[in-house]
Design an enzyme around this catalytic site. Structure first.
Site, PDB file in Angstrom:
ATOM      1  N   SER A 238       9.357 -87.886 -19.248  1.00  0.00           N
ATOM      2  CA  SER A 238      10.777 -88.167 -19.726  1.00  0.00           C
ATOM      3  C   SER A 238      11.252 -87.323 -20.834  1.00  0.00           C
ATOM      4  O   SER A 238      11.126 -86.139 -20.514  1.00  0.00           O
ATOM      5  CB  SER A 238      10.781 -89.801 -19.942  1.00  0.00           C
ATOM      6  N   ASP A 462      14.799 -90.831  -9.027  1.00  0.00           N
ATOM      7  CA  ASP A 462      14.247 -91.302 -10.380  1.00  0.00           C
ATOM      8  C   ASP A 462      15.771 -91.659 -10.979  1.00  0.00           C
ATOM      9  O   ASP A 462      16.642 -90.551 -11.086  1.00  0.00           O
ATOM     10  CB  ASP A 462      13.551 -90.132 -11.122  1.00  0.00           C
ATOM     11  N   HIS A 490      10.694 -94.069 -11.935  1.00  0.00           N
ATOM     12  CA  HIS A 490      10.743 -92.998 -13.063  1.00  0.00           C
ATOM     13  C   HIS A 490       9.509 -92.385 -13.239  1.00  0.00           C
ATOM     14  O   HIS A 490       8.557 -92.876 -13.412  1.00  0.00           O
ATOM     15  CB  HIS A 490      11.296 -93.915 -14.496  1.00  0.00           C
TER      16      HIS A 490
END
Length: 521
Positions: A238, A462, A490
């Site tokens: 991320s 995502d 994700h």
């Protein structure tokens, strides 16, 4: 005070794999707070790497580490602190502490593997302590000392501090008195943001202007060096992809094997980030809704479009008439949207989203608050970490001021058209417009010339870091290789996709780089 024009896209969403990891534990305690032991444990760290270090930084790079056992959940971990300069441009101006955890290789260690779960503001220390098996595969844990750390401003490191729990509840959950979208509504939210910023400045002991991704990347090089590694091996999820790419840009000669999973495109503006995330979450919400309609427990019916319209009506109804929870808090549309977003990080949470929406339709906000509290790291009236504070601190320093009203208007229109369910609850005054310090970050492509091959993992639907960002980053990097996971949720590594996992593990274990981009169905 830093002044800037009001940004209408304030809901930049937390970009962390930790939410996806913790989503598997929603049925119980979100975080296992097992007391840590505190007995000495001998260090197996090599001598610090001080090659090429300037004289003013040598005292930091030459430090040796004292490790202490901090076992958790039956697994063995070591913890320590690394001292870093507050200001890398002026190392004599002060010091901060960085909290480090190590899970030693169960076999012969190939070196250290630093990890970061994202955020910005998520605790990398807790990520490894609580879920090392989620962060890395068993093969990587066998062959690497897996390192988690709290970046500057975060958690157990020298941290940003703002509100106590009562004030944070008011900041995150209270419903404005004025109608949504009015000048009075914006003024009320801006005043809240000002109170929050003032509290952060008063309680953070001067660290706010130095809580930046560039400084955190420099901290990572220090951690690498004091661990005795000549090069950095790194797995970033991320927001951690931006941190890792920044490191590769700053220290290409020190970049070892880097994997960036669920990438942020460093070239997109803050306005574009908010817009793309809104579209991504709307897409994920539609995928959830189709799954819900295919089940026997869905509180909606009809087509996906009809069900999404009914969900929009529910949000509007809650916005008009909030639902009272047993603890006295009122569930408005913003908190319900926070709960929805939290559940969309992983399909593992979709059943909880169904329960939350069914409850809200029946006038019971309990499960919706469970999801919103999960997103905000709130449990039993207390906040488990400072992720909300650190998230804002990093973003306010990393993203440049944007005063292009035409671009903002175009973004608003794009969100309204492409994310009609989410759009009414996505915009509002930007907390950074009243931050005490002007941003120092820039937005632009990262090429990391000379860093060698870097693997970028992207998941096609995502919601938090849309796939197009991974595609873009892989193209920007001089030797970027894209690993595509076709699916929901994700991030993509260690999620059960053998193709993705094999590609990443082969790279870390054998330095095997795919000849071309890889698509994993």
């Amino acid at each position: 005070m830093n002044t800037r024009q009001t940004s209408r896209l304030r809901r930049l969403v937390t970009i962390t794999a930790g939410l996806a990891a913790a989503s598997m534990m929603l049925s119980g305690c979100l975080y296992s707070m097992i007391p840590e032991q505190a007995s000495p444990r001998p260090s197996t760290t090599n001598a610090p790497d001080t090659d090429g270090v300037s004289a003013d930084l040598l005292p930091f790079y030459e430090q040796t580490l004292d490790w202490t056992a901090c076992d958790r959940g039956g697994a063995a971990f070591d913890c320590t602190y690394v001292t870093a300069p507050l200001d890398w441009e002026n190392p004599s101006a002060g010091e901060i502490e960085l909290s480090i955890v190590r899970h030693q290789a169960t076999g012969q260690a190939m070196g250290s593997l630093l990890t970061n779960p994202g955020g910005p503001g998520a605790s990398g220390r807790d990520f490894i302590l609580d879920s090392v098996g989620y962060a890395v595969s068993e093969d990587l844990a066998d062959n690497y000392d897996v390192i988690g750390f709290d970046p500057r401003g975060v958690g157990d490191s020298t941290a940003v501090a703002c509100f106590d729990a009562t004030d944070m509840d008011a900041y995150l959950y209270d419903i404005p008195a004025a109608p949504r979208g009015t000048d009075e509504w914006e003024a009320e939210l801006t005043e809240r943001n000002q109170q929050f910023a003032d509290a952060c400045e008063a309680s953070s002991d001067g660290i706010l202007p130095f809580v930046t991704t560039v400084n955190s990347a420099r901290d990572m090089d220090l951690i690498r060096a004091v661990l005795g590694d000549k090069q950095l091996n790194y797995l970033g999820y991320s927001y951690g992809t931006f941190l890792g790419a920044t490191y590769a840009e700053l220290y290409p000669e020190k970049a070892g094997r880097l994997v960036l999973d669920g990438a942020i495109d460093p070239a997109v503006s803050g306005i574009e980030v908010g817009t793309t995330q809104a579209l991504g979450f709307e897409s994920a919400l539609r995928a959830y809704m189709q799954s819900c309609l295919d089940s026997d427990t869905c509180p909606f019916n009809g087509t996906v479009d009809e069900a999404m319209a009914d969900l929009g009506a529910l949000l509007a109804a809650v916005d008009r008439a909030p639902l009272k929870n047993d603890d006295g808090r009122m569930l408005g549309a913003d908190s319900l949207m926070t709960g929805i977003i939290a559940a969309l990080y992983s399909p593992d949470s979709w059943d909880y989203l169904t329960q939350a929406l069914d409850g809200a339709l029946q006038g019971d906000p309990y499960v919706a608050f469970v999801l919103a509290d999960f997103y905000n790291a709130r449990e039993n009236g207390a906040y488990l970490d400072n992720s909300s504070e650190a998230f804002r601190a990093y973003n306010c320093m990393d993203y440049p001021v944007e005063d292009d009203q035409a671009a903002q208007d175009a973004a608003d229109a794009k969100v309204a058209e492409g994310a009609p369910t989410i759009a009414p609850y996505w915009s509002g005054p930007d907390s950074c417009e009243v931050w005490p310090y002007p941003p120092t970050g820039t937005r632009g492509e990262i090429h990391a010339e000379g860093a060698g091959p870097i693997l970028v993992v992207g998941t096609t639907n995502d919601p938090a870091t849309p796939y197009e960002w991974s595609v873009s980053l892989a193209k920007q990097l001089q030797e970027g290789v894209l690993i595509t996971r076709v699916g929901e949720g994700h991030t993509g590594y260690n999620k059960g996709n053998v193709c993705v996992d094999n590609a990443v593990d082969a790279y870390f274990l054998d330095d095997t780089v795919p000849d071309a981009d890889v698509k994993c169905e």
